[in-house]
Design a protein around this motif. Structure first.
Motif, short mmCIF file in Angstrom:
data_model
loop_
_atom_site.label_atom_id
_atom_site.label_comp_id
_atom_site.label_asym_id
_atom_site.label_seq_id
_atom_site.Cartn_x
_atom_site.Cartn_y
_atom_site.Cartn_z
N LYS A 41 0.83 -1.22 0.00
CA LYS A 41 0.00 0.00 0.00
C LYS A 41 0.85 1.26 0.00
O LYS A 41 0.48 2.27 -0.58
CB LYS A 41 -0.94 0.01 1.20
CG LYS A 41 -2.02 -1.02 1.11
CD LYS A 41 -2.93 -1.00 2.32
CE LYS A 41 -3.94 -2.13 2.18
NZ LYS A 41 -4.82 -2.23 3.31
N GLU A 42 2.02 1.19 0.64
CA GLU A 42 2.90 2.36 0.74
C GLU A 42 3.74 2.58 -0.51
O GLU A 42 4.39 3.61 -0.65
CB GLU A 42 3.86 2.22 1.93
CG GLU A 42 3.22 1.89 3.25
CD GLU A 42 2.93 0.40 3.43
OE1 GLU A 42 3.77 -0.43 3.06
OE2 GLU A 42 1.84 0.09 3.93
N THR A 43 3.77 1.62 -1.41
CA THR A 43 4.61 1.74 -2.61
C THR A 43 4.02 2.80 -3.53
O THR A 43 2.84 2.74 -3.89
CB THR A 43 4.69 0.39 -3.36
OG1 THR A 43 5.09 -0.63 -2.44
CG2 THR A 43 5.67 0.47 -4.50
N SER A 44 4.84 3.75 -3.91
CA SER A 44 4.35 4.85 -4.76
C SER A 44 4.28 4.40 -6.22
O SER A 44 4.96 3.46 -6.64
CB SER A 44 5.26 6.07 -4.63
OG SER A 44 6.51 5.83 -5.27
N LEU A 45 3.47 5.11 -6.96
CA LEU A 45 3.35 4.86 -8.39
C LEU A 45 4.70 5.05 -9.09
O LEU A 45 5.06 4.29 -9.98
CB LEU A 45 2.29 5.80 -8.98
CG LEU A 45 1.84 5.55 -10.40
CD1 LEU A 45 1.23 4.17 -10.53
CD2 LEU A 45 0.83 6.60 -10.82
N ALA A 46 5.45 6.04 -8.63
CA ALA A 46 6.78 6.30 -9.20
C ALA A 46 7.72 5.11 -8.98
O ALA A 46 8.50 4.75 -9.86
CB ALA A 46 7.37 7.57 -8.60
#
Length: 119
Positions: A41-46
Protein backbone atom coordinates in the motif's frame (compact mmCIF):
# COMPACT_ATOMS: atom_id res chain seq x y z
CA UNK A 1 25.19 -13.37 -20.09
CA UNK A 2 27.17 -15.95 -21.99
CA UNK A 3 26.13 -19.46 -21.14
CA UNK A 4 23.10 -18.40 -19.11
CA UNK A 5 19.45 -17.96 -19.89
CA UNK A 6 17.42 -14.89 -19.19
CA UNK A 7 15.55 -14.23 -15.97
CA UNK A 8 11.92 -13.64 -15.14
CA UNK A 9 11.12 -10.39 -13.35
CA UNK A 10 7.99 -10.11 -11.21
CA UNK A 11 6.02 -7.07 -10.05
CA UNK A 12 3.05 -7.80 -7.84
CA UNK A 13 1.51 -8.02 -4.41
CA UNK A 14 3.25 -9.94 -1.64
CA UNK A 15 1.40 -13.23 -2.22
CA UNK A 16 2.04 -13.22 -5.98
CA UNK A 17 5.73 -12.37 -5.72
CA UNK A 18 6.28 -14.78 -2.82
CA UNK A 19 4.82 -17.62 -4.87
CA UNK A 20 7.27 -16.96 -7.68
CA UNK A 21 10.17 -16.58 -5.24
CA UNK A 22 9.32 -19.92 -3.65
CA UNK A 23 9.40 -21.36 -7.17
CA UNK A 24 13.00 -20.20 -7.54
CA UNK A 25 12.56 -17.05 -9.61
CA UNK A 26 14.33 -14.60 -7.26
CA UNK A 27 17.86 -13.52 -8.06
CA UNK A 28 20.19 -10.57 -7.60
CA UNK A 29 22.25 -9.28 -10.51
CA UNK A 30 25.94 -8.35 -10.27
CA UNK A 31 24.92 -4.91 -8.95
CA UNK A 32 22.79 -6.60 -6.22
CA UNK A 33 19.51 -5.48 -7.82
CA UNK A 34 16.62 -7.94 -7.37
CA UNK A 35 14.48 -9.13 -10.27
CA UNK A 36 11.25 -8.58 -8.33
CA UNK A 37 9.25 -5.87 -6.60
CA UNK A 38 6.72 -6.49 -3.86
CA UNK A 39 4.12 -3.73 -4.12
CA UNK A 40 2.48 -2.75 -0.88
CA UNK A 41 0.00 0.00 0.00
CA UNK A 42 2.90 2.36 0.74
CA UNK A 43 4.61 1.74 -2.61
CA UNK A 44 4.35 4.85 -4.76
CA UNK A 45 3.35 4.86 -8.39
CA UNK A 46 6.78 6.30 -9.20
CA UNK A 47 8.49 3.31 -7.52
CA UNK A 48 6.38 0.86 -9.51
CA UNK A 49 7.12 2.60 -12.79
CA UNK A 50 10.82 2.94 -11.95
CA UNK A 51 11.09 -0.79 -11.21
CA UNK A 52 9.24 -1.63 -14.44
CA UNK A 53 11.52 0.59 -16.50
CA UNK A 54 14.64 -0.79 -14.80
CA UNK A 55 13.51 -4.34 -15.63
CA UNK A 56 12.97 -3.27 -19.26
CA UNK A 57 16.53 -1.92 -19.40
CA UNK A 58 18.22 -5.00 -17.93
CA UNK A 59 19.77 -7.34 -20.48
CA UNK A 60 19.49 -10.34 -18.15
CA UNK A 61 15.67 -10.23 -18.06
CA UNK A 62 13.68 -12.00 -20.77
CA UNK A 63 10.15 -11.86 -19.35
CA UNK A 64 8.46 -9.39 -17.02
CA UNK A 65 5.43 -10.71 -15.17
CA UNK A 66 3.29 -7.88 -13.83
CA UNK A 67 0.01 -8.09 -11.98
CA UNK A 68 -2.66 -6.71 -14.28
CA UNK A 69 -3.89 -4.26 -11.64
CA UNK A 70 -0.36 -2.77 -11.49
CA UNK A 71 -0.09 -2.71 -15.27
CA UNK A 72 -3.26 -0.61 -15.29
CA UNK A 73 -1.58 1.94 -13.01
CA UNK A 74 1.38 2.33 -15.39
CA UNK A 75 -0.48 1.52 -18.62
CA UNK A 76 1.36 4.29 -20.50
CA UNK A 77 4.72 2.64 -19.77
CA UNK A 78 3.44 -0.86 -20.60
CA UNK A 79 1.93 0.31 -23.89
CA UNK A 80 5.10 2.22 -24.82
CA UNK A 81 7.20 -0.96 -24.67
CA UNK A 82 7.33 -2.41 -28.17
CA UNK A 83 10.50 -4.53 -28.25
CA UNK A 84 10.10 -8.31 -28.30
CA UNK A 85 12.37 -8.76 -25.26
CA UNK A 86 11.76 -8.54 -22.49
CA UNK A 87 8.24 -9.79 -23.07
CA UNK A 88 5.69 -8.21 -20.73
CA UNK A 89 2.96 -10.55 -19.53
CA UNK A 90 0.06 -9.42 -17.38
CA UNK A 91 -1.04 -11.91 -14.75
CA UNK A 92 -3.91 -12.06 -12.25
CA UNK A 93 -3.40 -11.47 -8.56
CA UNK A 94 -5.14 -12.82 -5.50
CA UNK A 95 -7.43 -9.79 -5.23
CA UNK A 96 -7.86 -8.94 -8.93
CA UNK A 97 -8.90 -11.53 -11.52
CA UNK A 98 -7.45 -11.44 -15.02
CA UNK A 99 -9.38 -9.34 -17.55
CA UNK A 100 -8.36 -10.17 -21.16
CA UNK A 101 -9.87 -6.91 -22.45
CA UNK A 102 -7.20 -4.94 -20.55
CA UNK A 103 -4.20 -7.06 -21.59
CA UNK A 104 -1.99 -5.06 -23.97
CA UNK A 105 -0.26 -8.14 -25.43
CA UNK A 106 -3.58 -9.81 -26.19
CA UNK A 107 -4.94 -6.62 -27.78
CA UNK A 108 -1.84 -6.39 -30.01
CA UNK A 109 -2.14 -10.05 -31.00
CA UNK A 110 -5.77 -9.60 -31.95
CA UNK A 111 -4.73 -6.73 -34.20
CA UNK A 112 -2.46 -9.07 -36.19
CA UNK A 113 -5.25 -11.37 -37.32
CA UNK A 114 -8.54 -10.95 -39.07
CA UNK A 115 -11.54 -12.10 -37.00
CA UNK A 116 -11.96 -15.13 -39.31
CA UNK A 117 -8.40 -16.27 -38.48
CA UNK A 118 -9.34 -16.69 -34.82
CA UNK A 119 -12.24 -19.12 -35.42
Amino acid sequence: MSGRGKLLAVLGDEDTVTGFLLGGVGELDKHRRPNFLVVEKETSLAEIEEAFRSFLAREDIGIILISQCLAELIRHAVEAHSRPLPAVLEIPSKEHPYDPTKDSVLRRARGLFAPDDLR
